[in-house]
Design a protein around this motif. Sequence first.
Motif, PDB file in Angstrom:
ATOM      1  N   ALA A  27       0.833  -0.893   0.225  1.00  0.00           N
ATOM      2  CA  ALA A  27       0.049   0.240  -0.009  1.00  0.00           C
ATOM      3  C   ALA A  27       0.751   1.051  -0.078  1.00  0.00           C
ATOM      4  CB  ALA A  27      -1.480  -0.469   1.165  1.00  0.00           C
ATOM      5  N   ASP A  28       2.038   1.398   0.295  1.00  0.00           N
ATOM      6  CA  ASP A  28       3.533   2.261   0.755  1.00  0.00           C
ATOM      7  C   ASP A  28       3.841   2.540  -0.915  1.00  0.00           C
ATOM      8  OD1 ASP A  28       1.845   3.821   3.321  1.00  0.00           O
ATOM      9  OD2 ASP A  28       3.913   2.598   4.664  1.00  0.00           O
ATOM     10  N   ARG A  29       4.417   1.672  -0.938  1.00  0.00           N
ATOM     11  CA  ARG A  29       5.110   1.223  -2.106  1.00  0.00           C
ATOM     12  C   ARG A  29       5.218   1.447  -3.548  1.00  0.00           C
ATOM     13  NH1 ARG A  29      10.077  -2.241   0.311  1.00  0.00           N
ATOM     14  NH2 ARG A  29      10.674  -0.722   1.967  1.00  0.00           N
ATOM     15  N   LEU A  30       3.682   0.892  -4.094  1.00  0.00           N
ATOM     16  CA  LEU A  30       3.185   0.188  -4.934  1.00  0.00           C
ATOM     17  C   LEU A  30       2.533   1.489  -6.172  1.00  0.00           C
ATOM     18  CD1 LEU A  30       2.881  -2.118  -7.008  1.00  0.00           C
ATOM     19  CD2 LEU A  30       0.596  -3.099  -5.881  1.00  0.00           C
ATOM     20  N   PRO A  31       1.924   2.186  -5.394  1.00  0.00           N
ATOM     21  CA  PRO A  31       1.352   3.195  -5.895  1.00  0.00           C
ATOM     22  C   PRO A  31       2.877   4.300  -6.254  1.00  0.00           C
ATOM     23  CG  PRO A  31      -0.170   3.302  -3.652  1.00  0.00           C
ATOM     24  CD  PRO A  31       1.054   2.252  -4.306  1.00  0.00           C
ATOM     25  N   ALA A  32       4.010   4.330  -5.902  1.00  0.00           N
ATOM     26  CA  ALA A  32       4.402   4.860  -6.169  1.00  0.00           C
ATOM     27  C   ALA A  32       5.669   5.029  -6.998  1.00  0.00           C
ATOM     28  CB  ALA A  32       5.187   5.553  -4.845  1.00  0.00           C
ATOM     29  N   GLY A  33       5.663   3.306  -7.256  1.00  0.00           N
ATOM     30  CA  GLY A  33       6.540   2.939  -8.421  1.00  0.00           C
ATOM     31  C   GLY A  33       7.732   2.012  -7.262  1.00  0.00           C
ATOM     32  N   GLY A  34       7.337   1.871  -5.995  1.00  0.00           N
ATOM     33  CA  GLY A  34       8.800   1.481  -5.298  1.00  0.00           C
ATOM     34  C   GLY A  34       8.869  -0.163  -5.560  1.00  0.00           C
ATOM     35  N   ARG A  35      10.458  -0.474  -4.855  1.00  0.00           N
ATOM     36  CA  ARG A  35      10.128  -1.678  -4.964  1.00  0.00           C
ATOM     37  C   ARG A  35       9.705  -2.486  -3.891  1.00  0.00           C
ATOM     38  NH1 ARG A  35      16.920  -2.321  -4.874  1.00  0.00           N
ATOM     39  NH2 ARG A  35      16.763  -0.234  -3.427  1.00  0.00           N
ATOM     40  N   VAL A  36       8.859  -3.358  -4.118  1.00  0.00           N
ATOM     41  CA  VAL A  36       7.991  -4.023  -2.608  1.00  0.00           C
ATOM     42  C   VAL A  36       9.288  -5.350  -2.208  1.00  0.00           C
ATOM     43  CG1 VAL A  36       5.954  -5.267  -2.114  1.00  0.00           C
ATOM     44  CG2 VAL A  36       6.355  -3.152  -4.020  1.00  0.00           C
ATOM     45  N   VAL A  37       9.253  -6.314  -3.020  1.00  0.00           N
ATOM     46  CA  VAL A  37      10.112  -7.493  -2.548  1.00  0.00           C
ATOM     47  C   VAL A  37      11.654  -6.327  -1.907  1.00  0.00           C
ATOM     48  CG1 VAL A  37      10.771  -9.746  -2.712  1.00  0.00           C
ATOM     49  CG2 VAL A  37       8.027  -8.640  -3.927  1.00  0.00           C
ATOM     50  N   SER A  38      12.326  -6.416  -3.313  1.00  0.00           N
ATOM     51  CA  SER A  38      13.752  -6.151  -2.719  1.00  0.00           C
ATOM     52  C   SER A  38      14.072  -5.003  -1.482  1.00  0.00           C
ATOM     53  CB  SER A  38      14.710  -5.563  -3.976  1.00  0.00           C
ATOM     54  OG  SER A  38      13.940  -4.667  -4.401  1.00  0.00           O
ATOM     55  N   ALA A 120      -8.685   3.932  -0.957  1.00  0.00           N
ATOM     56  CA  ALA A 120      -8.650   4.847  -0.246  1.00  0.00           C
ATOM     57  C   ALA A 120      -7.877   5.754  -0.114  1.00  0.00           C
ATOM     58  CB  ALA A 120      -8.958   4.215   1.203  1.00  0.00           C
ATOM     59  N   ARG A 121      -6.351   5.478  -0.205  1.00  0.00           N
ATOM     60  CA  ARG A 121      -5.730   6.197  -0.004  1.00  0.00           C
ATOM     61  C   ARG A 121      -4.761   7.465  -1.567  1.00  0.00           C
ATOM     62  NH1 ARG A 121      -0.254   3.499   2.558  1.00  0.00           N
ATOM     63  NH2 ARG A 121      -0.367   5.806   4.149  1.00  0.00           N
ATOM     64  N   HIS A 122      -5.095   6.758  -2.221  1.00  0.00           N
ATOM     65  CA  HIS A 122      -4.461   7.422  -3.313  1.00  0.00           C
ATOM     66  C   HIS A 122      -5.095   7.081  -4.771  1.00  0.00           C
ATOM     67  CE1 HIS A 122      -0.912   7.001  -2.084  1.00  0.00           C
ATOM     68  NE2 HIS A 122      -0.519   5.922  -0.941  1.00  0.00           N
ATOM     69  N   THR A 123      -6.517   6.708  -4.386  1.00  0.00           N
ATOM     70  CA  THR A 123      -7.701   6.441  -5.915  1.00  0.00           C
ATOM     71  C   THR A 123      -6.848   5.871  -6.785  1.00  0.00           C
ATOM     72  OG1 THR A 123      -7.206   8.554  -6.261  1.00  0.00           O
ATOM     73  CG2 THR A 123      -9.235   8.768  -4.698  1.00  0.00           C
ATOM     74  N   VAL A 124      -6.114   4.926  -6.724  1.00  0.00           N
ATOM     75  CA  VAL A 124      -6.286   3.709  -7.988  1.00  0.00           C
ATOM     76  C   VAL A 124      -6.115   2.459  -7.482  1.00  0.00           C
ATOM     77  CG1 VAL A 124      -3.540   4.383  -7.145  1.00  0.00           C
ATOM     78  CG2 VAL A 124      -4.018   4.331  -9.604  1.00  0.00           C
ATOM     79  N   LEU A 125      -5.832   1.959  -8.585  1.00  0.00           N
ATOM     80  CA  LEU A 125      -6.426   0.108  -8.225  1.00  0.00           C
ATOM     81  C   LEU A 125      -5.293  -0.727  -9.243  1.00  0.00           C
ATOM     82  CD1 LEU A 125     -10.118  -0.024  -8.430  1.00  0.00           C
ATOM     83  CD2 LEU A 125      -8.883  -0.093  -6.511  1.00  0.00           C
ATOM     84  N   PRO A 126      -4.202  -0.758  -9.153  1.00  0.00           N
ATOM     85  CA  PRO A 126      -2.986  -1.394  -9.566  1.00  0.00           C
ATOM     86  C   PRO A 126      -3.341  -2.559  -9.997  1.00  0.00           C
ATOM     87  CG  PRO A 126      -2.150  -0.787  -7.556  1.00  0.00           C
ATOM     88  CD  PRO A 126      -3.580  -0.315  -7.179  1.00  0.00           C
TER      89      PRO A 126
END
Length: 252
Positions: A27-38, A120-126
């Motif tokens: 929820a924190d990183r995916l909308p901003a295009g950040g690295r999730v796993v690494s 709810a936080r970014h109004t986007v559904l990845p």
Amino acid sequence: MPNPFAIDWLFPVAAAPFVGSFLGLLADRLPAGGRVVSGRSACPHCRHRLGPRDLVPVLSWLASRGRCRYCGTRLGVFYPAIEIGALAIAVWAASMLGGWLLWAGCALGWTLLALGLIDARHTVLPDELTLPLIGAGLGVAYLIDPALLPDHAIGAAAGFAAFMAVGFAYRRLRGREGLGLGDAKLLAGAGAWVSWWGLPSVVLLAALGALTVALGRSIAGRPVSLTDEVPFGSALALALWLVWLYGPLGFG
């Protein structure tokens, strides 16, 4: 109703808080295009990397009294709340399901929790979360009974087509976007999980949920105008969860 004395609920329930921590990262990183796993977990304020003792779900937050151990800044309740939410979903699913279907239900519920929070936080559904729901729903339907697959495939196509048509009509009438493409993809996922006959219940429950939120905001002194973006995906996620667990609404 699953056997209450069976222990197949133990592992998903035990894993749920750790899954919740990962959902918080999503929820924190995916909308901003950040690295999730690494990417390594770090304090959002002082950027100090967090060690294993800082990453125990809920307990680490309680032990540090909701503050970073390194800079003392308050961390808020987002992560412990989503960890508890993931645990609640696992317990909820375990009260209704058993065996491999329990794991499928937890995976669905956890994905919808992440989608609801992100919307709810970014109004986007990845796409990284909505598109796999379609294949997963069709796969679960096939494993339950291969004869169910055509109806669920029709549901996925109908869900996407219906919201695309509504979005197109709204854009022509109002000159701006009304329903995003992410909502259409999520409703396609809903059709894959609950089949075409469950889609009306999902849409109705989601609409009621969104109206309830709008009414609550109005009562709280923050009325919703016609130009405000309403995170309808969050309402869709909750509606899909309810219809998949309990079945479509009955009107007879």
